[in-house]
Design a protein around this motif. Structure first.
Motif, PDB file in Angstrom:
ATOM      1  N   THR A  73       9.854 -17.581   3.574  1.00 46.86           N
ATOM      2  CA  THR A  73       8.549 -16.918   3.663  1.00 46.86           C
ATOM      3  C   THR A  73       8.510 -15.788   4.691  1.00 46.86           C
ATOM      4  O   THR A  73       7.431 -15.295   5.018  1.00 46.86           O
ATOM      5  CB  THR A  73       7.462 -17.945   4.029  1.00 46.86           C
ATOM      6  OG1 THR A  73       7.820 -18.566   5.288  1.00 46.86           O
ATOM      7  CG2 THR A  73       7.335 -19.016   2.961  1.00 46.86           C
ATOM      8  N   LEU A  74       9.660 -15.373   5.196  1.00 43.72           N
ATOM      9  CA  LEU A  74       9.653 -14.288   6.190  1.00 43.72           C
ATOM     10  C   LEU A  74       9.087 -13.008   5.571  1.00 43.72           C
ATOM     11  O   LEU A  74       9.398 -12.670   4.425  1.00 43.72           O
ATOM     12  CB  LEU A  74      11.067 -14.013   6.704  1.00 43.72           C
ATOM     13  CG  LEU A  74      11.710 -15.107   7.575  1.00 43.72           C
ATOM     14  CD1 LEU A  74      13.099 -14.651   8.020  1.00 43.72           C
ATOM     15  CD2 LEU A  74      10.841 -15.432   8.779  1.00 43.72           C
ATOM     16  N   PRO A  75       8.239 -12.287   6.320  1.00 42.58           N
ATOM     17  CA  PRO A  75       7.667 -11.048   5.776  1.00 42.58           C
ATOM     18  C   PRO A  75       8.736  -9.986   5.559  1.00 42.58           C
ATOM     19  O   PRO A  75       9.732  -9.932   6.286  1.00 42.58           O
ATOM     20  CB  PRO A  75       6.666 -10.608   6.859  1.00 42.58           C
ATOM     21  CG  PRO A  75       7.128 -11.272   8.108  1.00 42.58           C
ATOM     22  CD  PRO A  75       7.777 -12.554   7.694  1.00 42.58           C
ATOM     23  N   GLU A  76       8.510  -9.150   4.535  1.00 37.99           N
ATOM     24  CA  GLU A  76       9.462  -8.089   4.201  1.00 37.99           C
ATOM     25  C   GLU A  76       8.757  -6.738   4.240  1.00 37.99           C
ATOM     26  O   GLU A  76       7.648  -6.585   3.700  1.00 37.99           O
ATOM     27  CB  GLU A  76      10.057  -8.333   2.814  1.00 37.99           C
ATOM     28  CG  GLU A  76      10.864  -9.617   2.757  1.00 37.99           C
ATOM     29  CD  GLU A  76      11.539  -9.878   1.423  1.00 37.99           C
ATOM     30  OE1 GLU A  76      12.185 -10.930   1.305  1.00 37.99           O
ATOM     31  OE2 GLU A  76      11.418  -9.033   0.504  1.00 37.99           O
ATOM     32  N   TYR A  77       9.413  -5.778   4.855  1.00 43.39           N
ATOM     33  CA  TYR A  77       8.917  -4.405   4.944  1.00 43.39           C
ATOM     34  C   TYR A  77       9.920  -3.522   4.210  1.00 43.39           C
ATOM     35  O   TYR A  77      11.059  -3.363   4.650  1.00 43.39           O
ATOM     36  CB  TYR A  77       8.751  -3.985   6.410  1.00 43.39           C
ATOM     37  CG  TYR A  77       7.723  -4.840   7.110  1.00 43.39           C
ATOM     38  CD1 TYR A  77       6.388  -4.450   7.145  1.00 43.39           C
ATOM     39  CD2 TYR A  77       8.076  -6.060   7.682  1.00 43.39           C
ATOM     40  CE1 TYR A  77       5.429  -5.252   7.760  1.00 43.39           C
ATOM     41  CE2 TYR A  77       7.131  -6.864   8.298  1.00 43.39           C
ATOM     42  CZ  TYR A  77       5.811  -6.456   8.328  1.00 43.39           C
ATOM     43  OH  TYR A  77       4.861  -7.252   8.921  1.00 43.39           O
ATOM     44  N   ALA A  78       9.490  -2.995   3.075  1.00 40.44           N
ATOM     45  CA  ALA A  78      10.400  -2.260   2.195  1.00 40.44           C
ATOM     46  C   ALA A  78      10.251  -0.756   2.393  1.00 40.44           C
ATOM     47  O   ALA A  78       9.146  -0.261   2.651  1.00 40.44           O
ATOM     48  CB  ALA A  78      10.134  -2.635   0.740  1.00 40.44           C
ATOM     49  N   PHE A  79      11.362  -0.047   2.260  1.00 37.33           N
ATOM     50  CA  PHE A  79      11.393   1.409   2.423  1.00 37.33           C
ATOM     51  C   PHE A  79      11.863   2.034   1.116  1.00 37.33           C
ATOM     52  O   PHE A  79      12.877   1.627   0.549  1.00 37.33           O
ATOM     53  CB  PHE A  79      12.327   1.793   3.571  1.00 37.33           C
ATOM     54  CG  PHE A  79      11.770   1.449   4.924  1.00 37.33           C
ATOM     55  CD1 PHE A  79      11.256   2.435   5.756  1.00 37.33           C
ATOM     56  CD2 PHE A  79      11.733   0.128   5.361  1.00 37.33           C
ATOM     57  CE1 PHE A  79      10.726   2.114   6.998  1.00 37.33           C
ATOM     58  CE2 PHE A  79      11.201  -0.203   6.603  1.00 37.33           C
ATOM     59  CZ  PHE A  79      10.697   0.794   7.423  1.00 37.33           C
ATOM     60  N   ILE A  80      11.103   3.035   0.669  1.00 40.34           N
ATOM     61  CA  ILE A  80      11.415   3.672  -0.608  1.00 40.34           C
ATOM     62  C   ILE A  80      11.061   5.148  -0.532  1.00 40.34           C
ATOM     63  O   ILE A  80      10.219   5.571   0.278  1.00 40.34           O
ATOM     64  CB  ILE A  80      10.629   2.984  -1.758  1.00 40.34           C
ATOM     65  CG1 ILE A  80      11.194   3.380  -3.121  1.00 40.34           C
ATOM     66  CG2 ILE A  80       9.119   3.284  -1.670  1.00 40.34           C
ATOM     67  CD1 ILE A  80      10.660   2.535  -4.267  1.00 40.34           C
ATOM     68  N   GLY A  81      11.694   5.945  -1.377  1.00 42.95           N
ATOM     69  CA  GLY A  81      11.383   7.371  -1.450  1.00 42.95           C
ATOM     70  C   GLY A  81      12.271   8.032  -2.482  1.00 42.95           C
ATOM     71  O   GLY A  81      13.187   7.400  -3.024  1.00 42.95           O
ATOM     72  N   ARG A  82      11.984   9.282  -2.738  1.00 40.58           N
ATOM     73  CA  ARG A  82      12.843  10.022  -3.661  1.00 40.58           C
ATOM     74  C   ARG A  82      14.243  10.138  -3.072  1.00 40.58           C
ATOM     75  O   ARG A  82      14.431  10.069  -1.859  1.00 40.58           O
ATOM     76  CB  ARG A  82      12.259  11.421  -3.912  1.00 40.58           C
ATOM     77  CG  ARG A  82      11.105  11.428  -4.893  1.00 40.58           C
ATOM     78  CD  ARG A  82      10.645  12.824  -5.246  1.00 40.58           C
ATOM     79  NE  ARG A  82      10.372  13.626  -4.063  1.00 40.58           N
ATOM     80  CZ  ARG A  82      11.144  14.608  -3.642  1.00 40.58           C
ATOM     81  NH1 ARG A  82      12.232  14.940  -4.294  1.00 40.58           N
ATOM     82  NH2 ARG A  82      10.825  15.280  -2.560  1.00 40.58           N
ATOM     83  N   SER A  83      15.210  10.328  -3.942  1.00 40.98           N
ATOM     84  CA  SER A  83      16.585  10.492  -3.496  1.00 40.98           C
ATOM     85  C   SER A  83      16.678  11.624  -2.472  1.00 40.98           C
ATOM     86  O   SER A  83      16.018  12.657  -2.608  1.00 40.98           O
ATOM     87  CB  SER A  83      17.490  10.808  -4.696  1.00 40.98           C
ATOM     88  OG  SER A  83      17.479   9.731  -5.596  1.00 40.98           O
TER      89      SER A  83
ATOM     90  N   GLN B 179       6.836 -11.992  -0.778  1.00 35.04           N
ATOM     91  CA  GLN B 179       7.100 -11.791   0.657  1.00 35.04           C
ATOM     92  C   GLN B 179       6.927 -10.338   1.085  1.00 35.04           C
ATOM     93  O   GLN B 179       6.892 -10.053   2.285  1.00 35.04           O
ATOM     94  CB  GLN B 179       8.513 -12.257   1.010  1.00 35.04           C
ATOM     95  CG  GLN B 179       8.740 -13.755   0.870  1.00 35.04           C
ATOM     96  CD  GLN B 179       9.240 -14.126  -0.520  1.00 35.04           C
ATOM     97  OE1 GLN B 179       8.902 -13.488  -1.513  1.00 35.04           O
ATOM     98  NE2 GLN B 179      10.062 -15.160  -0.592  1.00 35.04           N
ATOM     99  N   MET B 180       6.845  -9.395   0.129  1.00 33.21           N
ATOM    100  CA  MET B 180       6.715  -7.997   0.517  1.00 33.21           C
ATOM    101  C   MET B 180       5.350  -7.771   1.164  1.00 33.21           C
ATOM    102  O   MET B 180       4.317  -7.907   0.528  1.00 33.21           O
ATOM    103  CB  MET B 180       6.891  -7.043  -0.664  1.00 33.21           C
ATOM    104  CG  MET B 180       7.195  -5.629  -0.162  1.00 33.21           C
ATOM    105  SD  MET B 180       6.831  -4.323  -1.335  1.00 33.21           S
ATOM    106  CE  MET B 180       5.051  -4.272  -1.231  1.00 33.21           C
ATOM    107  N   THR B 181       5.376  -7.405   2.428  1.00 30.98           N
ATOM    108  CA  THR B 181       4.169  -7.296   3.233  1.00 30.98           C
ATOM    109  C   THR B 181       3.652  -5.870   3.281  1.00 30.98           C
ATOM    110  O   THR B 181       2.450  -5.638   3.278  1.00 30.98           O
ATOM    111  CB  THR B 181       4.485  -7.800   4.658  1.00 30.98           C
ATOM    112  OG1 THR B 181       5.027  -9.129   4.560  1.00 30.98           O
ATOM    113  CG2 THR B 181       3.254  -7.813   5.524  1.00 30.98           C
ATOM    114  N   ASN B 182       4.559  -4.914   3.315  1.00 27.97           N
ATOM    115  CA  ASN B 182       4.157  -3.498   3.329  1.00 27.97           C
ATOM    116  C   ASN B 182       5.303  -2.649   2.789  1.00 27.97           C
ATOM    117  O   ASN B 182       6.466  -2.919   3.058  1.00 27.97           O
ATOM    118  CB  ASN B 182       3.804  -3.036   4.745  1.00 27.97           C
ATOM    119  CG  ASN B 182       3.187  -1.648   4.756  1.00 27.97           C
ATOM    120  OD1 ASN B 182       2.024  -1.465   4.401  1.00 27.97           O
ATOM    121  ND2 ASN B 182       3.961  -0.642   5.154  1.00 27.97           N
ATOM    122  N   LEU B 183       4.932  -1.643   2.023  1.00 23.81           N
ATOM    123  CA  LEU B 183       5.905  -0.688   1.487  1.00 23.81           C
ATOM    124  C   LEU B 183       5.754   0.622   2.253  1.00 23.81           C
ATOM    125  O   LEU B 183       4.659   1.182   2.321  1.00 23.81           O
ATOM    126  CB  LEU B 183       5.654  -0.459  -0.004  1.00 23.81           C
ATOM    127  CG  LEU B 183       6.626   0.485  -0.715  1.00 23.81           C
ATOM    128  CD1 LEU B 183       7.982  -0.191  -0.907  1.00 23.81           C
ATOM    129  CD2 LEU B 183       6.072   0.894  -2.077  1.00 23.81           C
TER     130      LEU B 183
END
Length: 201
Positions: free
Chosen positions: A22-32, A105-109
């Protein structure tokens, strides 16, 4: 927040195989080529944690890094790399959408935006999709060291004006540079505050 440990855990293309727990996850995304790997390395103060490449579109996996033994930083594939071909783009889209929509678990993108460019249609549409699906996200403007102060502020204000045409309330945003470490404390404090709120529940 001080980063005392950062370790790679797993890479995969299937959200079902992401770490349990259940650990929170902070995901990072963007254009190439938006500077995602460089930003992750800057935030964690680990030079080679996320692999940087001169070739856009190299990240094709969901990469989990365990930070301070109590939260995950997740490096998602970049989107919108035309030279991947239609099939490749569809595969990446499926990986991204499955993770964002199904991963509890994804908490913020954190959505990375190249501050040197005018608002890009693909980014605006992606934000609309996030809004429609009630996905919590923040914007990180990258590569601000490449611009003089006035130009940087002008570009970011132009972006925010564009967003205000569609958003009653703007998502939180951060101004960053992997070169100068600008924004590092603000982004890590934001993550720490959310973690504290989760732990107090």
């Amino acid at each position: 927040m001080e980063i005392t440990s950062a370790e790679f855990v797993i890479s995969n293309t299937d959200v079902e195989k992401c770490p349990t727990g259940t650990l929170p996850e902070y995901a990072f995304i963007g254009r190439s080529n938006v500077g995602k790997s460089s930003l992750i390395n800057m935030l964690t103060a680990r030079k080679g944690l996320a692999m940087t490449s001169a070739t856009p579109g190299k990240t094709m996996l969901i990469n989990h890094f365990l930070i301070n033994q109590n939260w995950f930083l997740v490096d998602l594939p970049g989107y919108g790399y035309a030279r991947r071909g239609v099939k490749g783009q569809d595969q990446i889209r499926t990986i991204i959408e499955d993770y964002i929509l199904e991963r509890e678990q994804m908490t913020n993108l954190f959505l990375l935006i190249d501050s040197r460019l005018e608002p890009q249609k693909i980014d605006i549409e992606f934000m609309e999709w996030l809004g429609e699906n009630d996905v919590p996200f923040s914007i990180v403007f990258t590569k601000t060291d490449k611009l003089k102060g006035g130009k940087m502020r002008g570009n970011i204000n132009m972006y925010l004006r564009k967003l205000r045409l569609q958003w009653e309330e703007l998502p939180p945003y951060f101004i960053s540079s992997a070169e100068t470490r600008l924004g590092r404390d603000e982004i890590l404090s934001y993550i720490e505050n959310i973690n504290n709120q989760l732990n107090s529940k």
